[in-house]
Scaffold this motif. Structure first.
Motif, PDB file in Angstrom:
ATOM      1  N   TRP A 267      33.923  39.220-123.793  1.00 45.65           N
ATOM      2  CA  TRP A 267      34.336  39.695-125.532  1.00 45.65           C
ATOM      3  C   TRP A 267      33.907  38.307-126.449  1.00 45.65           C
TER       4      TRP A 267
ATOM      5  N   SER B 108      38.983  47.356-123.991  1.00 54.83           N
ATOM      6  CA  SER B 108      38.896  48.436-124.944  1.00 54.83           C
ATOM      7  C   SER B 108      38.637  47.527-126.340  1.00 54.83           C
TER       8      SER B 108
ATOM      9  N   LYS C 180      36.866  46.385-129.202  1.00 54.30           N
ATOM     10  CA  LYS C 180      35.365  46.439-129.824  1.00 54.30           C
ATOM     11  C   LYS C 180      34.526  45.144-129.919  1.00 54.30           C
ATOM     12  N   SER C 181      33.205  45.256-129.328  1.00 56.80           N
ATOM     13  CA  SER C 181      32.259  44.155-129.431  1.00 56.80           C
ATOM     14  C   SER C 181      32.000  43.697-130.904  1.00 56.80           C
TER      15      SER C 181
ATOM     16  N   GLU D 233      39.416  44.864-133.145  1.00 58.62           N
ATOM     17  CA  GLU D 233      39.918  46.064-133.135  1.00 58.62           C
ATOM     18  C   GLU D 233      39.981  46.629-131.625  1.00 58.62           C
TER      19      GLU D 233
ATOM     20  N   GLU E 180      39.654  50.068-129.146  1.00 52.84           N
ATOM     21  CA  GLU E 180      38.952  51.378-129.441  1.00 52.84           C
ATOM     22  C   GLU E 180      39.748  52.238-128.261  1.00 52.84           C
TER      23      GLU E 180
END
Ligand code: BG6
Length: 487
Positions: A444, A267, A269-270, A320, A322
């Motif tokens: 990531w 989850s 964020k890239s 972050e 998501e």
């Protein structure tokens, strides 16, 4: 309670990890009576040593790396006697017979292979273990960082191991998971009713994770190839983030926990494109020289041919997650070498109260903060507002509700490896990384690394003994927040 008897085969037996971490950790567990006395530790490496010489190495390691208060001559003698040694050039077929003699073929004796070797040797060793019939379906294999330098290389290592061992036999160490205080995160979150209802975007403003080190990096050869992003963020810090952010697992079963951690990683964020410049900062320490002290900068520690290296010794970034729980709650991560002090901590910054009735009071209410100190001075601190005692008017003051482990518990805090090494024997994978977690973490991190490599700028300089480059301060201050620093 003693664990089952075992044959622990340690490849890379004369290396640094074995001497500094594995042998001292095994000693403590042995001393506390957790070994069945028939257990054996079998060192394997290229050097030609006798059993007696390897036992001397074990004694030396205890003498150097175990606190004197825990060194007991009689225990050390018994401990050393369970060590034996096999000289083995992995590439040389002829040597493997000696390992056969050293290993026992009793199914009641747990068989574990600890590969404290470079990534290039993992494949050949696994192949030989299978070819030479050392493999058993219930055998365990332990592997260590660096588990690749990007997603592809980590997949290659995992594929190599998977040719021989099933996932339930593979123990990937991230020693942070073995730290007492890191495990305590689970207790704090899931053995108390207090935190869970407020552990979300409604009540939490942001979270900070800091792993600051005062030591430098330059003398460790591999570091220049790695840098802080791969060395600390990809593994230790993302694991911490997962433990803080994951949903409550249904049980303490290894896969229940790892499933939840995996969801967090997936989850994230890239950080790609322009976000790399906005959400990440990399730094490199510069030496300082004054009349009283002089500490070398990273470049000065490197050999001549490596000078000019753009390897980062510091990273700060804003992550972050998501999902519903964490939407709008930034996680600020920072880690670096040669920083102001050695400290690892997690700060949960709660939101402000929705309405204040203290307009006429002295001192405004400040948002609560939960500070989980992982090392040193392990403890948990909750900063809260109280009325300053006294007959005057309402004066508000922030005070800590403070749990210091050292003051509360008398026992010494075990080192991470003590727990992890015996969990391998117990067959408990809870504190080890599963393949998909490791690969999700690389997925990531890779785009950040790639963007840095393409970028024309060098890491920002920061002076030895500081909290990193000014860019790291700007990163969080742009959002109207500041790094927590209470030393
Ligand atoms: C290792 C890193 O994994 O962790 C080192 O490779 C780092 O660079 C170390 O110094 C930090 O571990 P600890 O237990 O001292 O916080």
């Amino acid at each position: 309670i003693p664990v089952q008897p075992f044959d622990y085969v340690v490849f890379g037996a004369t290396g640094d990890l074995t001497k500094r971490k594995l042998i001292p950790a095994l000693y403590h567990r042995f001393k506390d009576g957790q070994f069945d006395e028939s257990s054996r530790i079998i060192g394997v490496s290229r050097s030609k040593l006798s059993d007696a010489e390897f036992q001397t190495l074990a004694r030396d390691s205890v003498a150097e790396f175990v606190e004197p208060a825990y060194q007991d001559k009689a225990v050390i003698d018994r401990f050393a006697s369970i060590f034996s040694y096999v000289a083995n050039d992995v590439a040389d077929e002829a040597n493997w017979g000696d390992l056969r003699k050293a290993l026992r073929d009793d199914p009641k004796i747990v068989r574990a292979f600890y590969l404290a070797v470079g990534p290039d040797l993992i494949g050949p060793i696994c192949d030989y273990l299978s070819k030479k019939k050392f493999y058993r379906r219930d055998a365990r294999v332990v592997i260590e960082k660096p588990l690749g330098h990007d997603l592809r290389s980590s997949q290659e290592i995992n594929d190599t191991v998977a040719r021989i061992f099933k996932e339930d036999q593979v123990y990937r160490i991230d020693h942070y998971l073995g730290k007492e205080t890191v495990q305590n995160l689970l207790a704090l979150r899931f053995a108390n009713i207090l935190f869970e209802p407020v552990w979300n975007t409604t009540h939490i403003d942001h979270i900070q994770l800091t792993v600051a080190e005062s030591v430098g990096a330059g003398t460790r050869g591999y570091y220049d190839e790695s840098g802080a992003l791969r060395d600390m963020i990809q593994n230790h810090m993302l694991q911490l983030l997962c433990l803080v952010a994951m949903e409550p697992p249904a049980s303490d079963d290894a896969d229940a926990l790892r499933d939840e951690k995996l969801k967090v990683l997936r989850s994230l964020k890239s950080i790609i494109g322009e976000a790399v410049g906005r959400c990440t900062v990399r730094g490199q320490y510069r030496g300082v020289a004054s009349e009283t002290t002089s500490v070398k900068g990273y470049q000065d520690e490197l050999p001549e041919d490596k000078r000019g290296s753009r390897t980062e010794t510091f990273v700060a970034l804003k992550a972050e997650i998501e999902n519903w729980r964490w939407a709008g709650v930034p996680f600020y991560l920072r880690t670096g070498k040669r920083m102001a002090t050695r400290v690892s901590e997690i700060v949960i910054q709660f939101r402000s109260i929705p309405h204040s009735i203290f307009d006429h009071a002295e001192g405004a209410p400040r948002p609560n903060r939960l500070i989980i100190r992982l090392q040193p001075d392990e403890g948990v601190k909750l900063l809260m507002m109280i009325k300053d005692p006294g007959p005057g008017g309402m004066r508000l003051r922030e005070v800590p509700l403070n749990l210091s482990f050292a003051q509360t518990f008398e026992e010494r805090t075990p080192e991470a490896y003590e727990r992890l090494l015996l969990d391998v024997i117990r067959g408990n994978q809870t504190l080890f990384m599963r393949r998909d977690e490791l690969e999700a973490a690389w997925s990531w991190v890779d785009p950040i690394r790639e963007a840095w490599t393409r970028a024309s700028d060098a890491p920002q300089p920061y002076s030895v003994g500081t909290w990193g480059p000014t860019g790291a301060i700007a990163l969080i201050e742009r959002d109207g927040r500041t790094w927590h620093e209470d030393g």
